[in-house]
Every structure is written in C-alpha cells, then in structure tokens.
Design an enzyme around this catalytic site. Structure first.
Site, PDB file in Angstrom:
ATOM      1  N   SER A   1     -37.805  22.108  25.449  1.00 57.54           N
ATOM      2  CA  SER A   1     -38.317  21.110  26.379  1.00 57.54           C
ATOM      3  C   SER A   1     -39.240  20.132  25.664  1.00 57.54           C
ATOM      4  O   SER A   1     -39.651  20.346  24.541  1.00 57.54           O
ATOM      5  CB  SER A   1     -39.068  21.790  27.507  1.00 57.54           C
ATOM      6  OG  SER A   1     -40.311  22.258  27.033  1.00 57.54           O
ATOM      7  N   LYS A   2     -39.547  19.077  26.350  1.00 60.71           N
ATOM      8  CA  LYS A   2     -40.411  18.065  25.763  1.00 60.71           C
ATOM      9  C   LYS A   2     -41.872  18.353  26.104  1.00 60.71           C
ATOM     10  O   LYS A   2     -42.713  17.492  26.033  1.00 60.71           O
ATOM     11  CB  LYS A   2     -40.007  16.685  26.304  1.00 60.71           C
ATOM     12  CG  LYS A   2     -38.541  16.343  26.041  1.00 60.71           C
ATOM     13  CD  LYS A   2     -38.361  15.538  24.771  1.00 60.71           C
ATOM     14  CE  LYS A   2     -36.918  15.394  24.348  1.00 60.71           C
ATOM     15  NZ  LYS A   2     -36.254  14.236  24.890  1.00 60.71           N
ATOM     16  N   ARG A   3     -42.116  19.581  26.460  1.00 59.98           N
ATOM     17  CA  ARG A   3     -43.487  19.979  26.767  1.00 59.98           C
ATOM     18  C   ARG A   3     -43.790  21.252  26.007  1.00 59.98           C
ATOM     19  O   ARG A   3     -42.923  21.870  25.426  1.00 59.98           O
ATOM     20  CB  ARG A   3     -43.638  20.256  28.268  1.00 59.98           C
ATOM     21  CG  ARG A   3     -43.626  19.042  29.133  1.00 59.98           C
ATOM     22  CD  ARG A   3     -43.751  19.405  30.597  1.00 59.98           C
ATOM     23  NE  ARG A   3     -42.428  19.522  31.226  1.00 59.98           N
ATOM     24  CZ  ARG A   3     -41.914  20.662  31.630  1.00 59.98           C
ATOM     25  NH1 ARG A   3     -42.588  21.791  31.480  1.00 59.98           N
ATOM     26  NH2 ARG A   3     -40.725  20.694  32.188  1.00 59.98           N
TER      27      ARG A   3
END
Length: 496
Positions: A243-245
């Site tokens: 994920s981009k988190r």
RNA sequence: GGCCCCAUCGUCUAGUGGACUAGGACUCAGCCCUUUCAAGGCUGCGACAGGGGUUCGAAUCCCCUUGGGGCUACCA
C-alpha cells in the site's frame, strides 16, 4: 532504458526497484538511463514528489544520463512540456483513420458505467454531418484509438514470454483527453519511440494495457520496444500489493517510502543489494555482492515473474553486514548526523570529536541501523550528572548482593584511580586479577561498573569505553553510582 | 463478473526432464565463543498447493482445480 515515474506521491520501494533494474540493465548493456516525468494528470500532480523522487534515486546512486534537470538529446523530459508533440501525433492518427474524435459526455459515460458497460464506440463511425453538428455545438471531445474489432494481439514480455489477447477487449481507449493532454497510453508510446527507448521496464499492473501499446506502435508504423513487466511488490504480510501507506505487521511498522529508509539509518549500498535480490538472484550461494558484480551479471530475462513480499528483516541484516564492511572513518561520518541530531550536538564538531572516532569500531558490529548508534554511545558525550540511576538494582551484579556490588564499585574506583598506563589492556588485567582476588566472576564484577559508567546494562566493551571516557569522568560516575546504590541499600533494608 | 499474470521452506530465492534423500539466505531454536550486547562458528526446525496426464524418469512439460495478485477511468 527509461524510468518514467509519475510524480503523484513520495517515491516508494516498488518504484525504486524498477529504477534499479532499469539502471542495472542500462549499465549492463552500455545503454542510457533516462528519467522521464509522466505528469499528464494535472489533478494528481504533486511538485514535492519530484524532489523526493530525485533525492531517492540519487541516494541509491542511480544517476540518470538524460533527465529533466540535466537535459539531453530528447528534451524536454517532462511530459506536460511536450503537449504539442502528443497533439500532433494524435491528429496524425485521426487523419489516417486510426483514431477518431469522440464527443461523448461525462454523463453519457457515467450512464454506461452504471449499467456495467464499457464504452460502446458510439462515435467511431460518425457521418460527416453528425460530426459537423457536434463541432457546431462546440462540444468538447477526446481522441480515441480505433482499435481493431477482430483478431488478437501478442505482446512479447521479456520475462513471461508471449501474452495474447483478443483485440475486441480493447475498447477504443482515450488517447488525448479533452484538456488537450495525452493519456498515459499515447504519451508513453510517442515518447518511447521519440526517445529511442529499447526496453520498457515497468510494473506488471501495465500488462493489461501492453497490447494496446503494441497496437499503437503498429498504427504509427514504429517498432515496439522490449517489454519487461516487473512483478509487483506485496505487503510485508504477503497479502496484496504494497500500500501507499505505512502498514503494521506483527506489531512492527513498515513504510513503503524510500525517504523513511534514508531517515531510518539504512545504507544505500545495502538497499541497493537488497532490492537487487527482489525478483532477481545474483548467485545461488551468495547474497552479498557489489554494484559492479550486479551490473556484470544482470539480465532482464533472469527476472522472476513472481510477486514478492519484501523481507524487511533481511534488509536489516544486510544493512548490518554493510555497516561491518565499512571503513571506520566512513562509518563515523555516516553515524555522526544521527547521533548529533539525537543529542542536540553540532554535526561537524561531533565528526571531529576523537571520542566518536574511538567509539566507532566498538559499535560497528553492534548496530544494524545507523539510528541505533546513539543508544550505544550517548553516555560518552554526557556529563556525569546526566548519568542517573533510576533503577539502582541494575547496579547490582549477577549473584551479588547490594553490599557486594558496592564493594565492587569501590574496588573499581581504586583501580581506575591507580592503574598505569590508563589503557584498556592494563585496565582489563587489573580488573581480572581483582575479580579473582575477590572470588567473583569477572562478569559480576563488571556489571555494576558498566551501569555506573554508562547508565545502561548494555554498552560497548567496558575497558575501551572507560579508556575513551577518561579517568576523571569515570571516577565521578563511580562515586555517583556508589552513592545511589548505598542510598538504595539503606531503604531496602528498612522495608524489605 | 470479464480479461490477464503468478504458484518451491513463514519470507527472499536456486532449480529450465535424470547430478534433488530439493541447495543458499533471512527469521526462529539450541550449542560454542564471551565482560554486557553484538558479531562469529556449528547444529536444528522448515517447501515443490491439489489432481490428472506426457515420459523409462518429473519441482521442472501439458491440462484442470484451488489459491494469490493485477487490470477493468478523459489515473498512472
């Protein structure tokens, strides 16, 4: 070879790995490594991310031969600055009947989507009259590719072989948006041709649109580059694309962003080595290798098609390996900014501090991350008053009573005060014989001293540490510790 | 749903029909070394998703199933 990221957020490890493979292959083949910025989506463009991107690439040592900041024979390298080029090529396709203007509105498209339908090619074969009517209305339009209605298209992927799809599944994608900017598909094909790109390395999420790109190259009468679709990088849990988190797995936090690894005390060489083994293998029996060795052996055909979950514990281990391999002075300089920031010291002053240089070889095999240095050396830069003993029981040696520990500290004080010369070897000899004389284990003898001197139960080797600290400073700490432990012993007796 | 990709220890991987009682690495456990912590050395645990074929012989080739992933925008 080109690395063509879209600056919509911080550079993440997946992007870095793609860039790394790009760079490796360019160096292996003697080709050019080009950095091209794909910022055709105005809504998602984020200027800060371009800076972050270049910092990340430079940090890893992936220097580009052509790019937005250094120019090159195919400049500009920022797609938003190439708008006229795309329009020209889009119009060429229209003129040759390979693309067409589509006047379908947002609402009409929405209606189709609501019914779960793809675009129905409604404006593909407009009569001149219909077209004139739309134009007279002043309706905005997009340019769509008139994809073949029958037959199949085959993509040659360097690591997967042939991928064939039915052309009918390609429903006239938009090439030029109504704002006049190209979509990825048009821009990438035009630029890759114009920039003479021979190999396209990109994430495997692009496989479904690769046939479209092949068709576009054909429509223009150009030869297509070699496609290399890199496997995606999964979450550390192995479930789903990373994920981009930040994600938490087993209570540990993992960041997908390169910047967090730069700040987190990782070495570029270690990250380079680590990322190179994600989907590629240098040698069945060797995990550690140099950049030069990687360049020599790297080949896109050897990349594995399997998605990978990054083994972060291996990254840490590898970082430790690289730290141990470092030259002492280089490690001292690398560690200085971290220690300085943690302790509120001036970096340059700290770099020149002989104590840090002397301490560095002692911590070299004890840290896996540069950020871990502070905890091991902070005591050396703190005055005696700052070394406190909130838990005096830590001053008690293994299998010793508080009273015996005080005796040990007193003995240490005497030895520290008198040993000549004041060096690690002589100190050790003195402490060893005293331990024997007192009939206690050296370890038990040293624990109270270690805690007294460093304030911690874990420290670099004690005698070297004491030598670096100096006689006077060490003596002060021993006195303070004796005081603390004596006070504790008194209260402990009162209330057992 | 449709289309596509993928499938060896928990993870990263080697393996391209016989050298596989499947090799290496990380992690984990034990032992050794040892002034704490590390580092280092040794040992151990641990995998070919399942089922059919093809073949004298399959981890390796084919098919199916299952599982995972991706795409399905006037985003990249």
């Amino acid at each position: 070879m080109r690395f063509a990221p879209s600056p919509t957020g911080y550079l993440h490890l997946g992007g870095l790995r793609t860039a790394l493979f790009d760079w490796l292959y360019a160096r292996h083949t003697g080709g050019q490594f080009i950095l091209r910025i794909e910022d055709t989506d105005q809504k998602r463009y984020n200027p800060e991310s371009l800076q972050d991107l270049m910092e990340g690439l430079r940090w890893l040592g992936l220097h580009w031969d052509e790019g937005p900041d250094i120019g090159g024979p195919h400049a500009p390298y920022i797609q938003s600055q190439r708008q006229p080029i795309y329009q020209q090529y889009a119009n060429w396709l229209v003129e040759h009947g390979k693309a067409y203007r589509c006047y379908t509105t947002e609402e009409e498209l929405e209606e189709l989507r609501a019914r779960g339908l793809p675009y129905d090619r409604r404006h593909r074969n407009l009569t001149p009259e219909q077209r004139a009517a739309f134009e007279a209305e002043g309706r905005p339009f997009v340019i769509r590719f008139a994809a073949p209605l029958t037959g199949t298209t085959t993509v040659h992927d360097a690591i997967r072989g042939e991928i064939t799809v039915e052309n009918a599944t390609i429903v006239d994608p938009v090439l030029l948006k109504s704002d006049g900017l190209p979509t990825y598909h048009l821009a990438v094909v035009v630029d890759d041709h114009l920039m003479e790109i021979t190999h396209v390395l990109r994430g495997e999420e692009w496989i479904p649109s690769a046939p479209l790109h092949v068709l576009l190259f054909e429509a223009f009468g150009w030869s297509a580059p070699v496609f290399v679709h890199l496997p995606v990088i999964l979450d550390p849990s192995g479930k789903g694309k990373m994920s981009k988190r930040k994600t938490v797995v087993d209570g540990r936090e993992f960041s997908p962003f390169v910047r967090d690894y730069i700040r987190g005390g990782y070495l570029p060489d270690a990250m380079f080595n680590f990322l190179a083994t994600m989907g590629w293998s240098f040698d069945p029996e060797r995990e550690i290798f140099t950049r030069e060795e990687a360049i020599e052996r790297f080949d896109v055909a050897d990349i594995s098609p399997k998605a990978t979950a990054l083994p972060f514990s291996k990254l840490e281990w590898m970082n430790g390996v690289y730290i141990r391999q470092m030259d002492v002075v280089a490690l001292k300089d690398a560690v200085a900014p971290f220690v300085a920031a943690d302790l509120g010291l001036d970096v340059e002053t700290l770099r020149r501090d002989p104590r840090l240089l002397a301490l560095t070889p002692l911590i070299q095999e004890r840290i896996k991350l540069l950020t871990e240095a502070t905890a091991l050396v902070d005591w050396a830069f703190l005055p005696a008053e700052k070394i406190t003993y909130p838990d005096p029981t830590q001053l008690i040696g293994k299998k010793l009573t508080a009273a015996q520990s005080i005796e040990a500290l007193e003995a240490a004080r005497e030895l520290i005060a008198t040993v000549e010369p004041f060096e690690a070897a002589t100190l050790e000899a003195a402490f060893r014989s005293r331990a024997e004389a007192m009939d206690i284990k050296l370890g038990s003898f040293l624990t109270p001293v270690r805690v007294a001197v460093t304030g911690k139960t874990v420290s670099p080797p004690l005698f070297e540490s004491i030598h670096i600290l100096g006689r006077e400073e060490t003596l002060k700490r021993l006195v303070n510790a004796i005081q603390a432990l004596t006070a504790y012993a008194a209260t402990a007796v009162e209330r057992p």
